[in-house]
Design a protein around this motif. Structure first.
Motif, PDB file in Angstrom:
ATOM      1  N   GLU A  99      13.411  -5.239  17.753  1.00  0.00           N
ATOM      2  CA  GLU A  99      13.534  -3.979  18.467  1.00  0.00           C
ATOM      3  C   GLU A  99      12.198  -3.246  18.408  1.00  0.00           C
ATOM      4  N   GLY A 100      11.623  -2.970  19.576  1.00  0.00           N
ATOM      5  CA  GLY A 100      10.367  -2.232  19.649  1.00  0.00           C
ATOM      6  C   GLY A 100      10.630  -0.749  19.774  1.00  0.00           C
ATOM      7  N   HIS A 101       9.987   0.048  18.914  1.00  0.00           N
ATOM      8  CA  HIS A 101      10.199   1.497  18.860  1.00  0.00           C
ATOM      9  C   HIS A 101       8.878   2.246  18.997  1.00  0.00           C
ATOM     10  N   CYS A 102       8.974   3.500  19.438  1.00  0.00           N
ATOM     11  CA  CYS A 102       7.816   4.377  19.588  1.00  0.00           C
ATOM     12  C   CYS A 102       8.098   5.717  18.937  1.00  0.00           C
ATOM     13  N   ASP A 103       7.032   6.509  18.762  1.00  0.00           N
ATOM     14  CA  ASP A 103       7.249   7.868  18.292  1.00  0.00           C
ATOM     15  C   ASP A 103       7.621   8.753  19.476  1.00  0.00           C
ATOM     16  N   GLU A 104       7.844  10.008  19.216  1.00  0.00           N
ATOM     17  CA  GLU A 104       8.402  10.915  20.225  1.00  0.00           C
ATOM     18  C   GLU A 104       7.425  11.324  21.314  1.00  0.00           C
ATOM     19  N   ARG A 105       6.146  11.060  21.120  1.00  0.00           N
ATOM     20  CA  ARG A 105       5.153  11.482  22.099  1.00  0.00           C
ATOM     21  C   ARG A 105       5.176  10.563  23.312  1.00  0.00           C
ATOM     22  N   GLY A 106       4.875  11.108  24.478  1.00  0.00           N
ATOM     23  CA  GLY A 106       4.842  10.318  25.700  1.00  0.00           C
ATOM     24  C   GLY A 106       6.182  10.319  26.406  1.00  0.00           C
ATOM     25  N   GLY A 107       6.147   9.917  27.667  1.00  0.00           N
ATOM     26  CA  GLY A 107       7.356   9.897  28.486  1.00  0.00           C
ATOM     27  C   GLY A 107       8.266   8.733  28.149  1.00  0.00           C
ATOM     28  N   SER A 108       9.499   8.844  28.592  1.00  0.00           N
ATOM     29  CA  SER A 108      10.497   7.808  28.293  1.00  0.00           C
ATOM     30  C   SER A 108      10.104   6.456  28.859  1.00  0.00           C
ATOM     31  N   GLN A 109       9.683   6.399  30.127  1.00  0.00           N
ATOM     32  CA  GLN A 109       9.328   5.122  30.753  1.00  0.00           C
ATOM     33  C   GLN A 109       8.124   4.482  30.054  1.00  0.00           C
ATOM     34  N   TYR A 110       7.122   5.305  29.745  1.00  0.00           N
ATOM     35  CA  TYR A 110       5.939   4.800  29.047  1.00  0.00           C
ATOM     36  C   TYR A 110       6.344   4.192  27.702  1.00  0.00           C
ATOM     37  N   ASN A 111       7.175   4.910  26.955  1.00  0.00           N
ATOM     38  CA  ASN A 111       7.567   4.433  25.631  1.00  0.00           C
ATOM     39  C   ASN A 111       8.482   3.215  25.700  1.00  0.00           C
ATOM     40  N   PRO A 154      14.605   7.116  16.575  1.00  0.00           N
ATOM     41  CA  PRO A 154      13.651   7.309  15.478  1.00  0.00           C
ATOM     42  C   PRO A 154      14.307   7.074  14.122  1.00  0.00           C
ATOM     43  N   ILE A 155      13.525   6.559  13.201  1.00  0.00           N
ATOM     44  CA  ILE A 155      14.014   6.372  11.835  1.00  0.00           C
ATOM     45  C   ILE A 155      13.666   7.589  10.987  1.00  0.00           C
ATOM     46  N   ALA A 156      12.622   8.306  11.397  1.00  0.00           N
ATOM     47  CA  ALA A 156      12.195   9.505  10.679  1.00  0.00           C
ATOM     48  C   ALA A 156      12.231  10.695  11.634  1.00  0.00           C
ATOM     49  N   GLN A 157      12.828  11.769  11.181  1.00  0.00           N
ATOM     50  CA  GLN A 157      12.878  12.990  11.982  1.00  0.00           C
ATOM     51  C   GLN A 157      11.637  13.828  11.670  1.00  0.00           C
ATOM     52  N   GLY A 158      11.245  14.640  12.637  1.00  0.00           N
ATOM     53  CA  GLY A 158      10.107  15.525  12.425  1.00  0.00           C
ATOM     54  C   GLY A 158       8.993  15.233  13.387  1.00  0.00           C
ATOM     55  N   SER A 159       8.152  16.222  13.587  1.00  0.00           N
ATOM     56  CA  SER A 159       7.007  16.102  14.479  1.00  0.00           C
ATOM     57  C   SER A 159       5.735  16.225  13.651  1.00  0.00           C
ATOM     58  N   GLY A 160       5.186  15.101  13.328  1.00  0.00           N
ATOM     59  CA  GLY A 160       3.964  15.034  12.538  1.00  0.00           C
ATOM     60  C   GLY A 160       3.627  13.589  12.259  1.00  0.00           C
ATOM     61  N   GLU A 161       2.403  13.326  11.879  1.00  0.00           N
ATOM     62  CA  GLU A 161       1.932  11.952  11.721  1.00  0.00           C
ATOM     63  C   GLU A 161       2.775  11.137  10.745  1.00  0.00           C
ATOM     64  N   GLU A 162       3.250  11.760   9.677  1.00  0.00           N
ATOM     65  CA  GLU A 162       4.049  11.002   8.701  1.00  0.00           C
ATOM     66  C   GLU A 162       5.311  10.437   9.355  1.00  0.00           C
ATOM     67  N   SER A 163       6.014  11.245  10.120  1.00  0.00           N
ATOM     68  CA  SER A 163       7.214  10.783  10.825  1.00  0.00           C
ATOM     69  C   SER A 163       6.853   9.829  11.954  1.00  0.00           C
ATOM     70  N   TRP A 164       5.843  10.193  12.730  1.00  0.00           N
ATOM     71  CA  TRP A 164       5.457   9.360  13.871  1.00  0.00           C
ATOM     72  C   TRP A 164       5.084   7.944  13.425  1.00  0.00           C
ATOM     73  N   ALA A 165       4.340   7.841  12.316  1.00  0.00           N
ATOM     74  CA  ALA A 165       3.903   6.527  11.829  1.00  0.00           C
ATOM     75  C   ALA A 165       5.104   5.646  11.470  1.00  0.00           C
ATOM     76  N   LYS A 166       6.150   6.244  10.913  1.00  0.00           N
ATOM     77  CA  LYS A 166       7.344   5.474  10.562  1.00  0.00           C
ATOM     78  C   LYS A 166       8.110   5.024  11.804  1.00  0.00           C
ATOM     79  N   ASN A 167       8.008   5.790  12.878  1.00  0.00           N
ATOM     80  CA  ASN A 167       8.766   5.486  14.091  1.00  0.00           C
ATOM     81  C   ASN A 167       8.074   4.474  15.005  1.00  0.00           C
ATOM     82  N   ARG A 168       6.780   4.269  14.832  1.00  0.00           N
ATOM     83  CA  ARG A 168       6.042   3.276  15.632  1.00  0.00           C
ATOM     84  C   ARG A 168       6.230   1.920  14.968  1.00  0.00           C
TER      85      ARG A 168
END
Length: 119
Positions: free
Chosen positions: A49-61, A96-110
Motif C-alpha cells: 500500500e502506497g501512502h502520502c502525507d496530507e500535503r498536495g491534492g488527492s489526485q497527485y497523492n 495516515p498512520i500519524a495525525q498532525g501537521s508537521g514533519e514528524e507526522s508527515w514523515a511517518k505517513n510517507r
C-alpha cells in the motif's frame, strides 16, 4: 496483518523522502530484509500500500502513492520474488498512520506498508 501494525511476519514499512518514490538510506536495508522474509516464506503473498502525507491534492497523492508501491514491488521482483505474489494499491493521503501537521507526522505517513494477503 500489516507492517504498520507490526504483525506481518517481520515485514517492515518502507518510508520515503518528501515528494519522492525513491527507496533511500536505511530503507534499502529494510527492503532487503523484507525480501529475505519473502524468500524464506514462499507461500506468502502480499499487497503493498502506497501512502502520502496530507500535503498536495488527492489526485497527485494517489499517483505518488502508486509510484511508491510500484517502486517497492519492482525492487522486490528484482530481488527474486515472483511478481504474481505481490499486488499494489495506492491509498494516497486518505489513511495516515500519524495525525498532525508537521514533519514528524508527515514523515511517518510517507510510506509503503505491507499487508499479508495469504500465507
Amino acid at each position: 496483518m500489516s507492517s504498520d501494525e507490526g504483525n506481518a511476519m517481520g515485514l517492515q514499512t518502507i518510508h520515503f523522502p518528501y515528494d519522492s518514490f525513491d527507496v533511500v538510506g536505511e530503507n534499502k536495508d529494510i527492503l532487503k530484509s523484507n525480501i529475505k522474509i519473502l524468500k524464506d516464506n514462499p507461500s506468502l503473498n502480499i499487497q503493498i500500500e502506497g501512502h502520502c502525507d496530507e500535503r498536495g491534492g488527492s489526485q497527485y497523492n494517489l499517483a505518488l502513492g502508486e509510484k511508491r508501491a510500484n517502486a517497492v514491488k519492482t525492487q522486490i521482483v528484482a530481488g527474486g520474488i515472483a511478481g504474481s505474489r505481490v499486488t499494489i494499491i495506492s491509498m494516497g493521503k486518505e489513511h495516515p498512520i500519524a495525525q498532525g501537521s508537521g514533519e514528524e507526522s508527515w514523515a511517518k505517513n510517507r510510506r509503503a506498508n505491507f499487508v499479508i494477503t495469504s500465507k
